[in-house]
Design an enzyme around this catalytic site. Structure first.
Site, PDB file in Angstrom:
ATOM      1  N   ASP A 125       0.850  -1.192   0.000  1.00 53.96           N
ATOM      2  CA  ASP A 125       0.000   0.000   0.000  1.00 53.96           C
ATOM      3  C   ASP A 125       0.887   1.245   0.000  1.00 53.96           C
ATOM      4  O   ASP A 125       1.877   1.313   0.741  1.00 53.96           O
ATOM      5  CB  ASP A 125      -0.915   0.012   1.220  1.00 53.96           C
ATOM      6  CG  ASP A 125      -2.058   1.004   1.049  1.00 53.96           C
ATOM      7  OD1 ASP A 125      -2.706   0.993  -0.012  1.00 53.96           O
ATOM      8  OD2 ASP A 125      -2.307   1.793   1.976  1.00 53.96           O
ATOM      9  N   HIS A 132      -3.641  14.278   0.699  1.00 49.23           N
ATOM     10  CA  HIS A 132      -3.779  13.432   1.883  1.00 49.23           C
ATOM     11  C   HIS A 132      -2.554  13.550   2.785  1.00 49.23           C
ATOM     12  O   HIS A 132      -2.685  13.709   4.011  1.00 49.23           O
ATOM     13  CB  HIS A 132      -3.974  11.979   1.456  1.00 49.23           C
ATOM     14  CG  HIS A 132      -3.973  10.992   2.580  1.00 49.23           C
ATOM     15  ND1 HIS A 132      -4.960  10.942   3.535  1.00 49.23           N
ATOM     16  CD2 HIS A 132      -3.087  10.010   2.906  1.00 49.23           C
ATOM     17  CE1 HIS A 132      -4.705   9.978   4.405  1.00 49.23           C
ATOM     18  NE2 HIS A 132      -3.560   9.393   4.048  1.00 49.23           N
ATOM     19  N   GLU A 199     -10.248   4.101   4.079  1.00 44.31           N
ATOM     20  CA  GLU A 199      -9.382   4.839   3.167  1.00 44.31           C
ATOM     21  C   GLU A 199      -9.831   4.517   1.750  1.00 44.31           C
ATOM     22  O   GLU A 199      -9.785   3.353   1.329  1.00 44.31           O
ATOM     23  CB  GLU A 199      -7.906   4.481   3.367  1.00 44.31           C
ATOM     24  CG  GLU A 199      -7.343   5.033   4.674  1.00 44.31           C
ATOM     25  CD  GLU A 199      -5.827   4.913   4.763  1.00 44.31           C
ATOM     26  OE1 GLU A 199      -5.237   4.192   3.926  1.00 44.31           O
ATOM     27  OE2 GLU A 199      -5.239   5.527   5.672  1.00 44.31           O
ATOM     28  N   GLU A 201      -9.296   4.127  -1.871  1.00 40.80           N
ATOM     29  CA  GLU A 201      -8.104   3.905  -2.675  1.00 40.80           C
ATOM     30  C   GLU A 201      -8.459   3.210  -3.987  1.00 40.80           C
ATOM     31  O   GLU A 201      -9.580   2.733  -4.185  1.00 40.80           O
ATOM     32  CB  GLU A 201      -7.092   3.041  -1.916  1.00 40.80           C
ATOM     33  CG  GLU A 201      -6.622   3.650  -0.595  1.00 40.80           C
ATOM     34  CD  GLU A 201      -5.411   2.917  -0.026  1.00 40.80           C
ATOM     35  OE1 GLU A 201      -4.676   2.272  -0.819  1.00 40.80           O
ATOM     36  OE2 GLU A 201      -5.199   2.991   1.199  1.00 40.80           O
ATOM     37  N   ASP A 233      -8.834   0.458   2.325  1.00 36.72           N
ATOM     38  CA  ASP A 233      -7.808   0.029   3.270  1.00 36.72           C
ATOM     39  C   ASP A 233      -8.261   0.419   4.675  1.00 36.72           C
ATOM     40  O   ASP A 233      -7.885   1.473   5.184  1.00 36.72           O
ATOM     41  CB  ASP A 233      -6.475   0.679   2.912  1.00 36.72           C
ATOM     42  CG  ASP A 233      -5.321   0.137   3.741  1.00 36.72           C
ATOM     43  OD1 ASP A 233      -5.358  -1.056   4.073  1.00 36.72           O
ATOM     44  OD2 ASP A 233      -4.397   0.903   4.042  1.00 36.72           O
ATOM     45  N   ARG A 237      -7.073   3.772  13.598  1.00 41.50           N
ATOM     46  CA  ARG A 237      -6.143   4.893  13.766  1.00 41.50           C
ATOM     47  C   ARG A 237      -5.469   4.904  15.136  1.00 41.50           C
ATOM     48  O   ARG A 237      -4.305   5.306  15.266  1.00 41.50           O
ATOM     49  CB  ARG A 237      -6.895   6.210  13.555  1.00 41.50           C
ATOM     50  CG  ARG A 237      -7.511   6.371  12.183  1.00 41.50           C
ATOM     51  CD  ARG A 237      -6.462   6.385  11.097  1.00 41.50           C
ATOM     52  NE  ARG A 237      -7.046   6.673   9.778  1.00 41.50           N
ATOM     53  CZ  ARG A 237      -6.389   6.568   8.642  1.00 41.50           C
ATOM     54  NH1 ARG A 237      -5.133   6.167   8.636  1.00 41.50           N
ATOM     55  NH2 ARG A 237      -6.987   6.838   7.499  1.00 41.50           N
ATOM     56  N   GLN A 240      -2.843   2.161  15.090  1.00 47.21           N
ATOM     57  CA  GLN A 240      -1.787   2.595  14.179  1.00 47.21           C
ATOM     58  C   GLN A 240      -0.896   3.664  14.807  1.00 47.21           C
ATOM     59  O   GLN A 240       0.332   3.615  14.687  1.00 47.21           O
ATOM     60  CB  GLN A 240      -2.417   3.133  12.892  1.00 47.21           C
ATOM     61  CG  GLN A 240      -1.424   3.620  11.856  1.00 47.21           C
ATOM     62  CD  GLN A 240      -2.109   4.242  10.645  1.00 47.21           C
ATOM     63  OE1 GLN A 240      -3.330   4.291  10.553  1.00 47.21           O
ATOM     64  NE2 GLN A 240      -1.318   4.724   9.704  1.00 47.21           N
ATOM     65  N   LYS A 253      -3.597  -1.937  10.309  1.00 48.27           N
ATOM     66  CA  LYS A 253      -3.996  -2.062   8.912  1.00 48.27           C
ATOM     67  C   LYS A 253      -4.278  -3.500   8.486  1.00 48.27           C
ATOM     68  O   LYS A 253      -5.010  -3.731   7.527  1.00 48.27           O
ATOM     69  CB  LYS A 253      -2.879  -1.514   8.003  1.00 48.27           C
ATOM     70  CG  LYS A 253      -2.585  -0.036   8.188  1.00 48.27           C
ATOM     71  CD  LYS A 253      -3.544   0.796   7.378  1.00 48.27           C
ATOM     72  CE  LYS A 253      -3.084   2.233   7.285  1.00 48.27           C
ATOM     73  NZ  LYS A 253      -3.959   3.039   6.418  1.00 48.27           N
ATOM     74  N   THR A 257      -8.649  -5.615   4.258  1.00 44.83           N
ATOM     75  CA  THR A 257      -8.594  -4.715   3.111  1.00 44.83           C
ATOM     76  C   THR A 257      -9.654  -5.198   2.134  1.00 44.83           C
ATOM     77  O   THR A 257      -9.630  -6.368   1.728  1.00 44.83           O
ATOM     78  CB  THR A 257      -7.210  -4.744   2.432  1.00 44.83           C
ATOM     79  OG1 THR A 257      -6.208  -4.367   3.376  1.00 44.83           O
ATOM     80  CG2 THR A 257      -7.169  -3.804   1.242  1.00 44.83           C
ATOM     81  N   GLU A 360      -9.311  12.678   7.902  1.00 45.27           N
ATOM     82  CA  GLU A 360      -9.244  14.012   7.313  1.00 45.27           C
ATOM     83  C   GLU A 360     -10.594  14.719   7.349  1.00 45.27           C
ATOM     84  O   GLU A 360     -10.662  15.916   7.630  1.00 45.27           O
ATOM     85  CB  GLU A 360      -8.785  13.913   5.861  1.00 45.27           C
ATOM     86  CG  GLU A 360      -7.403  13.321   5.669  1.00 45.27           C
ATOM     87  CD  GLU A 360      -7.191  12.936   4.220  1.00 45.27           C
ATOM     88  OE1 GLU A 360      -6.775  13.804   3.431  1.00 45.27           O
ATOM     89  OE2 GLU A 360      -7.475  11.774   3.874  1.00 45.27           O
TER      90      GLU A 360
END
Length: 412
Positions: A125, A132, A199, A201, A233, A237, A240, A253, A257, A360
């Site tokens: 990834d 971002h 996420e 992607e 993904d 948080r 992480q 993570k 996925t 975000e």
């Protein structure tokens, strides 16, 4: 349904402008109603063509490649086979003389079970959106003079993920547990993630492998990459944030996925190719794409939570292209394997309504989203996240990408 019954409705009666018309033809793997046998399928409108059965009925020399329960043999066959089979499929679905032969091999999309379309080899990834990366830098390093790390404009940053937890769209995602530590905590705690995120992607699927010790050049991108799909993904948080220094993402993570059930061939996206954003730094020769054909893609993504649109990230803004990512991924001599999957990294545009993650969109929980079923900073149990997208196609058409959806289940 018996395999040779004519399906309900005319599968060739695809409305003009349908994003899954004969200009698209994505590949997937399906099981017909009442069967567990997996077949390679090609989507046309709201039907699925059993590609292997159709190829056999028409005496195609590629019938054996399409008669497997996974796309991997087709992926491994290489670019010449990909192009030949796509031309054949287009003829089968547009030339009237083929209709009687292949009509019995269609299945209504609503009646089939869609499976993970290929066996995932390795999963990588990336972190390729400047918008971002700047948002994340401003959130976590607000006092830094530059929100980007010093290496960001010189190479595509990435990490190796866990291929065994790549799942097909529609698979529920259990809230992960792990260690987390807030700045005010004296010691780490263990428990379910309280900051579960998505996420948005795009994933790229490798077909033709490469030899170990032989880097793949920018110009060879289309010789190795078969197609692309939407990818979510999922990210914990809080887990992480505690684990990622100094080696990067791990348990935050690796739990899941999600990818689309449909892989769109690169050949279906020629009209969507665009140049990447202007480069602000000189690039080393192996990443310098100034003389290469454009390898950016104009993909329009929509992110919904519980059916409510929260963002519309534009993939055309991605600083690093998929060709550069592939070149960087192999420049040290690492080999490609059939079924390798690599994600673009979160897609975020310049405006607040184009951010591809809740991190975000809510600015790390500071600004909750107002949804019809309540405010959200991060995902709650029962929430369903969905990614959809389209790209410009030939003659003003749209090329639809298969959706990615997943629902959050409580921790076990």
């Amino acid at each position: 349904m018996p395999p040779f019954d004519v399906p309900e409705g005319d599968p060739f009666d695809v409305p003009e402008g349908h994003p899954f018309g004969p200009h698209n033809l994505p590949y997937g793997v399906f099981a017909p109603a009442g069967s567990e046998t997996r077949r390679v399928g090609v989507r046309l409108g709201d039907h699925v063509l059993d590609a292997g059965a159709a190829a056999q009925a028409l005496g195609s020399p590629y019938a054996s490649l399409l008669a497997h329960p996974t796309l991997n043999p087709l992926l491994a066959a290489g670019r010449t086979a990909w192009s030949d089979i796509r031309r054949a499929l287009t003829a089968w679905l547009t030339v009237p003389s083929h209709r009687e032969t292949i009509t019995p091999h269609f299945h209504p999309l609503s009646s089939v079970t869609l499976n993970l379309p290929f066996e995932v080899a390795d999963y990588v990834d990336f972190y390729a959106s400047e918008n971002h990366a700047r948002n994340v830098g401003q959130i976590f390093r607000p006092d830094s003079p530059d929100p980007l790390t010093p290496n960001w404009k010189h190479l595509p940053i990435g990490y190796h993920g866990r291929s065994g937890t790549v799942v097909v769209s529609g698979t529920d995602v259990v809230r992960p547990s792990g260690q987390r530590k807030a700045p005010t905590d004296s010691a780490p705690l263990f428990g379910p993630s309280t900051r579960l995120d998505i996420e948005a992607e795009v994933g790229f699927v490798v077909g033709a492998p490469s030899d170990m010790g032989s880097p793949v050049a920018l110009s060879s991108f289309r010789d190795h990459v078969f197609g692309l799909c939407l990818l979510n993904d999922w990210s914990a948080r809080d887990i992480q944030a505690w684990e990622y220094v100094p080696l990067g993402p791990f348990l935050g993570k690796s739990f899941a996925t999600s990818v689309s059930a449909w892989i769109t061939p690169l050949d279906a996206l020629d009209e969507a190719r665009v140049p990447p954003p202007p480069r602000t730094h000189d690039l080393l020769p192996y990443l310098d794409d100034s003389t290469e054909d454009p390898c950016g893609y104009d993909l329009r993504i929509t992110v919904t939570i519980n059916g409510h649109t929260v963002s519309e990230p534009p993939f055309s803004t991605m600083y690093w292209t998929a060709a550069q990512q592939l070149a960087h991924m192999t420049v040290n001599g690492a080999s490609l394997r059939t079924g390798d999957l690599y994600g673009s990294g979160t897609v975020s545009g310049p405006s607040p309504t184009q951010r591809g993650s809740l991190l975000e969109l809510t600015w790390n929980g500071r600004d909750p989203l107002d949804l019809p079923n309540g405010k959200r900073t991060f995902l709650e149990d029962g929430d369903e996240a969905t990614l959809t997208a389209w790209a410009p196609g030939p003659n003003g058409t749209r090329v639809g990408l298969g959706e990615v959806t997943g629902r959050v289940l409580p921790p076990t």
